[in-house]
Design an enzyme around this catalytic site. Structure first.
Site, PDB file in Angstrom:
ATOM      1  CG  LEU A  67      -3.491   4.952  -3.584  1.00  0.00           C
ATOM      2  CD1 LEU A  67      -2.780   5.643  -5.109  1.00  0.00           C
ATOM      3  CD2 LEU A  67      -3.831   3.598  -4.148  1.00  0.00           C
ATOM      4  N   PRO A  68      -1.376   3.320  -0.002  1.00  0.00           N
ATOM      5  CG  PRO A  68      -0.434   1.158  -0.249  1.00  0.00           C
ATOM      6  CD  PRO A  68      -1.189   2.329  -0.893  1.00  0.00           C
ATOM      7  CE  LYS A 114       2.453   5.228   4.817  1.00  0.00           C
ATOM      8  NZ  LYS A 114       1.090   5.828   5.105  1.00  0.00           N
ATOM      9  CE  LYS A 169      -2.230   9.406   9.626  1.00  0.00           C
ATOM     10  NZ  LYS A 169      -3.308   9.016  10.712  1.00  0.00           N
TER      11      LYS A 169
END
Ligand code: NDP
Length: 300
Positions: free
Chosen positions: A66-67, A241, A172
């Site tokens: 998901l985002p 994000k 990440k």
């Protein structure tokens, strides 16, 4: 194994395709149902679930892509959400590029129900996803990682155990901060060279045989900016994000990281200027706008 996959977006779809082609039993769920229906047309052994709860009931491994962690939490807790239906002994394998703190909270909540959590964000982009050679960085207990590794191997090539829950998301995030720094810095260098009278294609030719090179200068900018094609594989909104997660993480552990903070601010401004749907490499347009020159091959 019985596997559920939730989130058939740009990268989730090719990952789920590989699982559908494996020996495992797959159920998929996507917010926009038509995408899940299109997916099963290509795989008649795959079932579309009617809700997140329906997708995860009786599954051994549940994969979310998901985002952000906000949507992972939402899918756990919404009215027809995953939480009450996740079976004891199962593993939630979160391939979202999420934030470590939220993941630790989710893992703690799941642990009270005998469910393990492994954060397993991926890198390599949609091409590596199609070719099942993603890099996957994992955080969780070693026992849970060992259990889900055979599933990760279906879409991943380089699979790295990073440590406890949240460490996959940490690695990440810092990788993405470097990606943003490289794109923005390379764009600045080329816009400046262009305004000083050098063809950006010539400048890139030299940089890529010199110490200023990076994946951005060698691959992303020549293929996407110089050609002005800008295909969408990874949205700038998602990079924004990610860099925000990295900047907040650095702050939370007391590292000033001024480059990361600046990259986060500039990526946010580029996102605000260019909108939700553009590719991440289009951040160069933000630099071009302020610099007053474009990165294009002026000899063509
Ligand atoms: P997309 O924006 O293409 O897809 C997002 C997915 O999440 C879609 O399935 C979308 O459903 C679903 N979704 C969005 N909001 C909600 C919500 N509120 N509730 C339920 N489902 C929702 O993203 P990507 O596939 O590109 O990225 C997924 C993750 O992987 C992100 O964390 C990203 O940072 C990461 N990533 C992406 C890479 C890439 O190259 N694209 C590379 C490496 C990591 P719907 O179809 O209805 O919109």
């Amino acid at each position: 194994m019985k596997i559920a996959f939730l989130g058939l977006g740009d990268i989730g779809t090719p990952m789920a395709h590989h699982i559908a082609g494996s020996k495992h039993e797959l159920t998929v769920w996507n917010r926009t149902t038509s995408k899940a229906e299109d997916f099963v047309k290509a795989h008649n052994n795959v079932v579309v679930a009617s809700s997140p709860a329906d997708a995860v009931g009786g599954r051994d491994v549940v994969i979310t892509c998901l985002p952000s962690s906000v949507e992972v939490e939402e899918l756990l807790h919404r009215k027809d959400g995953m939480l009450p239906s996740l079976q004891e002994g199962s593993v939630l394998l979160d391939c979202t590029s999420g934030d470590p703190e939220t993941s630790r909270d989710i893992a703690a909540e799941l642990a009270t129900r005998g469910i393990e959590f492994v954060d397993a964000p991926v890198s390599g982009g949609t091409i590596a996803a199609v070719e099942a050679r993603l890099t996957v960085m994992c955080g969780g207990s070693e026992a849970a990682f060992t259990r889900v590794k055979p599933v990760i191997e279906i879409f991943g090539k380089k699979i790295v155990y990073c440590g406890p829950v949240g460490t996959g998301h940490t690695v990440k995030a810092v990788n993405q901060a470097l990606l943003a720094v490289h794109i923005l810095a390379t764009a600045e260098a080329l816009v400046a060279a262009s305004k000083a009278g050098v063809n950006p294609a010539v400048a890139l030719d030299v940089i890529n045989a010199s110490s200023g090179r990076s994946n951005s200068s060698e691959n992303l900018i020549p293929a996407r900016a110089l050609t002005r094609e800008f295909p969408r594989t990874f949205r700038l909104a998602l990079l924004d994000k990610d860099v925000d997660i990295a900047a907040r993480l650095a702050q939370s552990v007391g590292v000033p990281a001024p480059l990361m903070q600046l990259a986060a601010r500039l990526t946010r401004e580029a996102h605000e200027l260019l909108g939700e749907e553009v590719d991440h490499v289009e951040a160069v347009r933000f630099v071009e706008k302020h610099g007053g020159a474009e990165i294009r091959d002026t000899a063509k």
